[in-house]
Scaffold this active site. Structure first.
Site, PDB file in Angstrom:
ATOM      1  N   CYS A 292       0.834  -1.213   0.000  1.00 25.45           N
ATOM      2  CA  CYS A 292       0.000   0.000   0.000  1.00 25.45           C
ATOM      3  C   CYS A 292       0.869   1.264   0.000  1.00 25.45           C
ATOM      4  O   CYS A 292       1.524   1.551  -0.989  1.00 25.45           O
ATOM      5  CB  CYS A 292      -0.980  -0.039   1.167  1.00 25.45           C
ATOM      6  SG  CYS A 292      -2.340   1.132   1.002  1.00 25.45           S
ATOM      7  N   HIS A 376      -3.821  -5.319  -0.243  1.00 24.61           N
ATOM      8  CA  HIS A 376      -3.508  -5.817   1.102  1.00 24.61           C
ATOM      9  C   HIS A 376      -3.549  -7.334   1.130  1.00 24.61           C
ATOM     10  O   HIS A 376      -4.600  -7.935   1.365  1.00 24.61           O
ATOM     11  CB  HIS A 376      -4.498  -5.245   2.120  1.00 24.61           C
ATOM     12  CG  HIS A 376      -4.217  -3.827   2.496  1.00 24.61           C
ATOM     13  ND1 HIS A 376      -3.528  -3.485   3.644  1.00 24.61           N
ATOM     14  CD2 HIS A 376      -4.500  -2.670   1.864  1.00 24.61           C
ATOM     15  CE1 HIS A 376      -3.412  -2.167   3.712  1.00 24.61           C
ATOM     16  NE2 HIS A 376      -3.990  -1.651   2.642  1.00 24.61           N
ATOM     17  N   GLU A 378      -2.575  -9.319   3.319  1.00 26.63           N
ATOM     18  CA  GLU A 378      -2.875  -9.880   4.640  1.00 26.63           C
ATOM     19  C   GLU A 378      -4.370  -9.986   4.898  1.00 26.63           C
ATOM     20  O   GLU A 378      -4.804 -10.592   5.884  1.00 26.63           O
ATOM     21  CB  GLU A 378      -2.225  -9.034   5.733  1.00 26.63           C
ATOM     22  CG  GLU A 378      -2.983  -7.785   6.146  1.00 26.63           C
ATOM     23  CD  GLU A 378      -2.956  -6.655   5.128  1.00 26.63           C
ATOM     24  OE1 GLU A 378      -3.683  -5.667   5.304  1.00 26.63           O
ATOM     25  OE2 GLU A 378      -2.191  -6.759   4.139  1.00 26.63           O
TER      26      GLU A 378
END
Length: 402
Positions: A292, A376, A378
């Site tokens: 990001c 993202h 994760e």
């Protein structure tokens, strides 16, 4: 003012029927006023209004430091219905005020119905200082953002319904653009610390990393907890350092790899002090992975440019193509700036692209062991299609040690 179409009428003092008084307002910079019912914290809060299309994970979203300075509109109508708990928080800095300024919902918050819930959503919003508004047509607000871009606004909540609307309009009109704003100082850690918590497992909760094989230094521009957990899962000792850490500070820790975290604001503004550090680390050819804001600043460090997006990407259902595998992944996204692919230098190869609008979503350097992605991987919330990127980072570190 925009009236609420689904708001129940109340009985006036004279026995007739009257519109109930709004207890919350969203006042846009162009003077548009949306009326609703207030939830969460009382008072006023300024911010940039964005919309998020995720159907789950509202607690993770509202504790994601990348939303600092923003007011989040949820397109999914049922928010708060599973309450909140202490495990789904994403910020590492609970002592800091909430980065998110406000939240806008379609449907009134109901009592929680979930075995993991430990608190009512409304009480949690109050404790976090997040001003909320419910009862408006969030589809119409989303359409407005898609047409005109993310507007600045003031969100206000007063149970008495007493507002100085003209003053709120002036405040909203005077708010600065997100362009040029460095918001990282309000979310980064104040001091270095170690992280060893691993991912949550059913019936067990979170674990601990006890036998690390690699050392990763994570630069905290607003890092999320699940990023650190996924690194710990992969036998990494993780040392988190403030955004202001120097290259000398980081190199003194003798890392096997460096992680550049997500975060809020304009990457060019944060880059004034972070890009020289990143450039120095890249010159040392230390394996580096960015997500990001970290992706955007890695691009800046090699000479590329970033630009403000019209409506941004915020949600957990974004399709991205990985050119290195030729596969399409569904990913979580949260960003209002993007890397300009036309400005990428010859040593930065584009690896990922958004299939929504074609914007850049990843790069890999051809002359240094470094890569980054805009989305993202994760999740938290979101799909886990991109977890493999953490394995790719581990492989990069292991290859570099040979």
């Amino acid at each position: 003012m925009a009236k609420l179409q689904d708001q129940a009428h109340g009985q006036a003092d004279d026995g007739g029927w009257a519109e109930p008084r709004a207890t919350a307002l969203l006042v846009l910079a162009d003077g548009t006023v949306l009326e609703g019912t207030g939830v969460g914290a009382l008072g006023e809060a300024p911010g940039e209004v964005c919309f998020n299309t995720a159907m789950t994970g509202y607690q993770e979203i509202l504790t994601d430091p990348s939303y600092a300075g923003q007011i989040v509109t949820f397109t999914f109508p049922h928010i708060g219905n599973v309450g909140v708990n202490d495990e789904d928080v994403e910020t590492i800095n609970m002592a800091a005020s909430s980065g998110v300024r406000g939240v806008i919902l379609h449907t009134a918050v109901t009592d929680p119905s979930n075995y993991r819930s430990s608190r009512h959503f409304d009480l949690w919003l109050k404790a976090r200082g997040i001003v909320g508004l419910t009862g408006i047509d969030t589809r119409a607000l989303t359409a407005l953002i898609r047409q005109k871009g993310m507007p600045n606004a003031i969100i206000a909540h007063d149970p008495s319904g007493s507002f100085d609307v003209e003053a709120l309009k002036r405040q909203a009109a005077a708010l600065p653009s997100m362009d040029g704003l460095d918001l990282v100082p309000m979310v980064t850690t104040a001091q270095r610390f170690d992280w060893d918590e691993t991912s949550w497992a059913w019936s067990k909760g979170f674990g601990r990393q006890e036998a690390p094989k690699r050392h990763v230094v994570a630069i905290d521009y607003g890092v999320k907890r699940n990023i650190l957990r996924l690194l710990a899962d992969r036998e990494c000792k993780v040392t988190v350092v403030p955004a202001t850490a120097t290259a000398e500070d980081i190199l003194a820790l003798r890392p096997d790899g460096v992680f550049l975290s997500n975060g809020p604001g304009d990457p060019a503004a944060t880059g004034e002090y972070s890009v020289p550090v990143i450039r120095a680390l890249l010159d040392e050819k230390i394996p580096t992975f960015g997500i990001c804001l970290g992706h955007q600043m890695m691009a800046l460090a090699v000479g590329a440019k970033t630009a403000k997006m019209h409506q941004g990407h915020h949600g957990a259902n974004h399709p991205v193509k990985d050119f290195t595998t030729d596969k399409v992944e569904i990913v979580s996204m949260n960003h209002g700036f993007a890397v300009d692919r036309d400005s990428l230098p010859a040593n930065a190869r584009e690896t990922h692209v958004s299939l929504f609008d074609g914007s850049n979503c990843g790069i890999a350097l051809t002359d240094r062991p470094a890569f980054s992605v805009q989305h993202h991987p994760e999740a938290s919330p979101g799909p886990q299609d991109s977890h493999y990127l953490f394995d790719r980072f581990v492989q990069l570190m292991d290859d570099n040690k040979r």
